[in-house]
Design a protein around this motif. Structure first.
Motif, PDB file in Angstrom:
ATOM      1  N   UNK A   2       0.804  -1.339  -0.096  1.00  0.00           N
ATOM      2  CA  UNK A   2      -0.033   0.035   0.048  1.00  0.00           C
ATOM      3  C   UNK A   2       1.105   1.207   0.132  1.00  0.00           C
ATOM      4  N   UNK A   3       0.682   2.056  -0.928  1.00  0.00           N
ATOM      5  CA  UNK A   3       1.399   3.522  -1.048  1.00  0.00           C
ATOM      6  C   UNK A   3       1.200   4.405   0.319  1.00  0.00           C
ATOM      7  N   UNK A   6      -0.841   9.133  -1.641  1.00  0.00           N
ATOM      8  CA  UNK A   6      -1.552   9.050  -2.990  1.00  0.00           C
ATOM      9  C   UNK A   6      -1.046   9.767  -4.283  1.00  0.00           C
ATOM     10  N   UNK A   8      -2.000  12.263  -5.614  1.00  0.00           N
ATOM     11  CA  UNK A   8      -2.777  12.813  -6.732  1.00  0.00           C
ATOM     12  C   UNK A   8      -3.090  14.090  -7.079  1.00  0.00           C
ATOM     13  N   UNK A  48     -13.924  -5.198   4.644  1.00  0.00           N
ATOM     14  CA  UNK A  48     -13.247  -3.988   5.204  1.00  0.00           C
ATOM     15  C   UNK A  48     -14.232  -3.164   6.292  1.00  0.00           C
ATOM     16  N   UNK A 125     -14.126  -0.257  -1.208  1.00  0.00           N
ATOM     17  CA  UNK A 125     -13.049  -1.243  -0.697  1.00  0.00           C
ATOM     18  C   UNK A 125     -13.151  -2.658  -1.529  1.00  0.00           C
ATOM     19  N   UNK A 161     -12.803   4.449  -1.147  1.00  0.00           N
ATOM     20  CA  UNK A 161     -12.037   4.508  -2.368  1.00  0.00           C
ATOM     21  C   UNK A 161     -11.245   3.393  -2.612  1.00  0.00           C
ATOM     22  N   UNK A 162     -10.774   3.245  -3.931  1.00  0.00           N
ATOM     23  CA  UNK A 162      -9.701   2.235  -4.375  1.00  0.00           C
ATOM     24  C   UNK A 162      -8.426   2.965  -4.846  1.00  0.00           C
ATOM     25  N   UNK A 163      -7.470   2.670  -5.105  1.00  0.00           N
ATOM     26  CA  UNK A 163      -6.318   3.350  -5.762  1.00  0.00           C
ATOM     27  C   UNK A 163      -6.741   3.977  -7.121  1.00  0.00           C
ATOM     28  N   UNK A 179     -13.874  14.192  -3.192  1.00  0.00           N
ATOM     29  CA  UNK A 179     -13.585  13.131  -2.089  1.00  0.00           C
ATOM     30  C   UNK A 179     -12.088  13.650  -1.466  1.00  0.00           C
ATOM     31  N   UNK A 180     -11.511  14.772  -1.886  1.00  0.00           N
ATOM     32  CA  UNK A 180     -10.114  15.208  -1.327  1.00  0.00           C
ATOM     33  C   UNK A 180     -10.369  16.598  -0.622  1.00  0.00           C
ATOM     34  N   UNK A 311      -1.108   6.269  -7.007  1.00  0.00           N
ATOM     35  CA  UNK A 311      -0.840   5.674  -6.060  1.00  0.00           C
ATOM     36  C   UNK A 311       0.396   4.933  -6.603  1.00  0.00           C
TER      37      UNK A 311
ATOM     38  N   UNK B  72      -7.268   1.509   4.396  1.00  0.00           N
ATOM     39  CA  UNK B  72      -6.490   2.204   3.289  1.00  0.00           C
ATOM     40  C   UNK B  72      -7.239   2.184   2.044  1.00  0.00           C
ATOM     41  N   UNK B  79      -6.038  13.778   3.197  1.00  0.00           N
ATOM     42  CA  UNK B  79      -6.212  15.212   2.849  1.00  0.00           C
ATOM     43  C   UNK B  79      -6.588  16.044   4.094  1.00  0.00           C
TER      44      UNK B  79
END
Lengths: 316, 304
Positions: A2-3, A6, A8, A48, A125, A161-163, A179-180, A311, B72, B79
Motif C-alpha cells: 500500500x502506498x 496518494x 493525486x 473491510x 473497498x 476509495x480504491x487506488x 473526495x479530497x 498511487x 486504506x 487530505x
C-alpha cells in the motif's frame, strides 16, 4: 503493498497563488450539497467494513435515514427555495428507483446531481477495476435516464476509495471529485487522463461531523457556518475561495435544528454582491475553462511539481 | 493461579526524590525565581506542529494523534491533515505576523523537501524551526531495534542540514521517547526538547552527551485534544489559554516567571471557522505588557 502517499495532487502553498475571480468578479463560490442517500435494510457485508455499526437490522439508524427521505429533504427543499439556493445533490443513485418523487422535486428546481455511489451501504473497498467501472457506468446511466442530466461529479460512497477511483472517473469525463479535502480552492488532479478538478467540499462543516463527531448544538453549528463563511469571503479578495455546506436531511432538517440553520443561510445570502451562488459543476467548469493551466504553471513555478500520477507510481 | 514473583514487592528507587537520574526533584516553592527579559511576568511559547501523516502508518507502538482511521486508502484523513500544511498554516502564519508574535515550529523532516515553500515562509516569518523526527509514523520508543533510533535522529539531522537548517530544538513524534532519546538527541546537537512538561519553567536534563533543556509544552492546552477529542468550543479553548496567562501573571511576584505554552495544530486551529479564536488569543497575548512572547530556545536561554 500500500502506498504511503496518494500522489493525486502536488503540494501548493495557499499564500501568493495567482488570482481566481468567480463570474461577476465574485470572491467566494458557495454551493450546498444535500446528500440524498439510501442505506439498505440488510446490506451485504464488505470485508473491510460492516454496512451498519450495529447488527442489521439497525432499526434506529435505518428509520432515521428514511425519515430524512420522507420528511427531511422536503423541509430542506422549502428552506433552500426561500433563499433561492440550488442544491448539488450527492446522490446514491438507487434513489432514482426507490424514491423518484425526490429526484423529480430536485430536478424541477434545476438542481445538479452527482454520484455518491449506488447505495451508501456498498463500499468501494476491495472492488476490482471492472466492478468499480460498473458502479460509475451505472451512476451515469441511472441519473441520465431519470433526469436527462449527465453527471460530472463524484463523491465515493461513504468516502470509500480504491487506488483507481480518480483515474477512472477522470477517464469517464467527470469534471470534479469531492473526495479530497486538502484545500479551500480547486486544484487540478494528477490523473492518467482527463481533466479532473479537486472540488472543495468543506468536510469540516459537514453536518455529520459537526452534530456527530464534534457534538455541536444547533446554534453553535450556525455560528460555525457564519464564521467559516466570513473567513473564506475575506480571503476571497486575494484569490477566489470555495465554500460548500455538505448536508444530510436526516440530521439538519430535524425540527430542533433547521431553525438555527436558517440563520446561517440568511447570513450567507445577505452577501449577494460578493458571492457566486452556484452548483459544483458550474464552479468546476469555470475553473477548468479559466484557471486550470494557470494553477499548474504556478505549482511548477514554485518548485512543487512532482513526477507521476496516482498511487502506483514509483515517485509515490 | 501463579502469584507474582517476590521481587514485584521490591522497591529499588524508593527514596526521597525522583526514581530516575535525568533530573532532580524540586518543588515549585524551592525554585530560584526565573527572571524573563525586560522583567516580564510570563513567557508565552506558541508551538505549531507540522506533521506528515502517511496513508499506510504502522502505528507502532501507538497511532500518532491524527493518524489514518479508516481502511486504506484513507483519503479522507490524509487530505484533511494535508490541508493544515497547505492552507491552515498560512492562516496561522498570517495571524502571528499580524500580532508580531513568533512561534516555535517543529517540522517532520520528510516535509522539508516536499513542502519547501512552507519552510521558506516559516523562515521569512522569523519563527524558530525545530526538528520533529522523520515523520509522524516514526515514533521513538524502547522497542526499536538497537541502533535504529540513533539512525533516525541522524537522518533527521542530515535532512535539516540539507535544507540549510541547524535546529537546536527537538520534539519527538507524538512526544514519545525511549529511555535513550534524550542522550541521543544531545549527541546530535539538540540541547532543547519540547517533550517534557514536569515544571512550569525549563528544567535542565542530564545526559551522558550533555545537558538538554526541557521547555514545558502543555498537553492540557493542546488544541487538537481540546477541540477534537474533548469537543470543546473554540471560545472555551481560547478562554482557558487566557485564564492560564492571567493566573501565572498573578503568581509572578512570588513564583517568578513561568511558561505559558500551547499548540496551534494547522489542520485543527487553521480551519476558517476557528481563526477568530486564534486571533483573540494572539491579540490578547501580544497586547499584554506582562507577556514575553518567545521561542523555545529563547526561553531555554533566558532560564539557564
Amino acid at each position: 503493498m500500500t502506498s504511503a502517499d496518494p500522489n493525486l495532487y502536488d503540494y501548493w502553498p495557499y499564500r501568493n497563488r495567482p488570482k481566481i475571480e468567480w463570474p461577476g468578479g465574485k470572491k467566494l463560490a458557495f454551493w450546498i450539497a444535500p446528500n440524498i442517500e439510501f442505506y439498505e435494510f440488510n446490506p451485504p457485508v464488505n470485508p473491510k467494513r460492516p454496512g451498519w455499526p450495529r447488527p442489521a437490522p439497525d432499526v434506529v439508524g435505518y428509520s432515521q435515514r428514511d425519515w430524512g427521505n420522507r420528511v427531511g429533504h422536503w423541509r430542506l427543499m422549502e428552506l433552500m427555495d426561500k433563499y433561492a439556493l440550488r442544491g448539488s445533490v450527492s446522490l446514491n443513485v438507487a434513489l432514482c428507483q426507490h424514491h423518484p418523487e425526490i429526484i423529480e422535486a430536485c430536478a424541477a428546481r434545476d438542481w445538479e446531481f452527482f454520484s455518491h455511489g449506488i447505495y451508501n451501504t456498498r463500499y468501494s473497498y476491495e472492488m476490482d477495476e471492472a466492478q468499480e467501472r460498473a458502479v460509475i457506468e451505472d451512476s451515469i446511466r441511472t441519473v441520465q435516464e431519470a433526469t436527462g442530466q449527465r453527471i460530472r461529479g463524484y463523491l465515493a460512497p461513504a468516502l470509500t476509495h480504491t487506488p483507481r477511483t480518480m483515474d477512472l472517473i477522470a477517464e469517464y469525463d467527470f469534471w470534479y471529485t469531492c473526495d479530497l479535502f486538502q484545500d479551500d480552492q480547486p486544484q487540478p488532479l494528477k490523473t492518467r487522463s482527463g481533466k479532473l478538478v479537486s472540488m472543495p467540499y468543506s468536510l469540516e462543516v459537514n453536518d455529520v461531523i459537526t452534530y456527530g463527531a464534534l457534538a455541536m448544538t444547533p446554534t453553535r453549528y450556525a455560528d460555525v457556518l457564519k464564521r467559516h463563511f466570513d473567513e473564506l469571503l475575506a480571503e476571497g479578495a486575494q484569490s477566489g475561495t470555495v465554500m460548500c455546506i455538505p448536508l444530510h436531511a436526516y440530521l439538519v432538517s430535524q425540527a430542533h435544528r433547521i431553525g438555527p440553520f436558517e440563520d446561517a443561510l440568511a447570513h450567507i445570502t445577505a452577501h449577494k454582491d460578493e458571492v457566486w451562488f452556484a452548483t459544483a459543476a458550474e464552479i468546476a467548469g469555470h475553473f477548468r475553462e479559466n484557471y486550470w493551466e494557470q494553477s499548474l504553471a504556478d505549482i511548477e513555478a514554485k518548485g512543487c511539481k512532482r513526477a507521476g500520477t496516482g498511487f502506483d507510481d514509483a515517485a509515490a | 493461579m501463579m502469584p507474582l514473583p517476590d521481587d514485584y514487592l521490591k522497591y529499588e528507587h524508593r527514596r526521597h526524590g525522583m526514581d530516575q537520574s535525568l533530573y532532580d526533584w524540586r518543588p515549585s516553592g524551592e525554585r530560584k525565581p526565573v527572571t524573563w527579559p525586560g522583567g516580564k511576568a510570563l513567557a508565552a511559547m506558541i508551538v505549531v506542529p507540522v506533521e506528515w501523516h502517511r496513508l499506510n502508518p504502522q502505528g507502532k507502538p501507538l497511532r500518532h494523534p491524527g493518524a489514518m482511521m479508516t481502511p486504506w486508502p484513507d483519503l479522507r484523513h490524509y487530505t484533511t491533515r494535508d490541508y493544515g500544511n497547505r492552507v491552515g498554516i498560512f492562516r496561522l502564519l498570517d495571524a502571528l505576523a499580524a500580532t508580531g508574535l513568533h512561534a516555535t515550529i517543529p517540522v517532520n523532516a520528510v516535509l522539508l523537501e516536499r513542502a519547501r515553500p512552507l519552510v521558506e515562509a516559516i523562515k521569512e516569518g522569523g519563527h524558530e524551526i525545530a526538528a520533529y523526527g522523520l515523520e509522524a509514523d516514526r515514533i521513538h520508543w524502547s522497542g526499536l531495534e538497537p541502533g535504529e533510533e540513533e539512525r533516525w535522529i541522524g537522518e533527521t539531522r542530515e535532512a535539516f542540514a540539507r535544507a540549510g537548517l541547524n535546529p537546536r530544538v527537538w520534539m519527538s513524534p507524538a512526544r514519545q521517547q525511549s529511555f535513550d532519546t534524550l542522550k541521543l538527541i544531545a549527541g546530535h546537537g539538540f540541547d532543547v526538547c519540547l517533550d517534557w512538561e514536569q515544571d512550569s519553567v525549563p528544567v535542565a536534563m542530564r545526559t551522558p552527551s550533555g545537558e538538554v533543556s526541557a521547555v514545558p509544552l502543555s498537553n492540557e492546552l493542546d488544541d487538537r485534544t481540546l477541540l477534537i477529542d474533548r469537543r470543546q468550543s473554540e471560545d472555551e479553548w481560547a478562554d482557558q489559554i487566557l485564564e492560564a496567562a492571567r493566573l501565572m501573571i498573578s503568581e509572578a511576584p512570588r513564583a517568578g516567571g513561568q511558561v505559558l505554552s500551547f499548540s496551534l495544530t494547522p489542520y485543527v486551529s487553521g480551519q476558517p471557522f476557528r481563526m477568530h479564536a486564534v486571533r483573540r488569543v494572539l491579540e490578547a497575548l501580544a497586547g499584554n505588557d506582562d507577556v514575553w512572547s518567545a521561542t523555545a530556545s529563547q526561553i531555554a536561554g533566558a532560564a539557564s
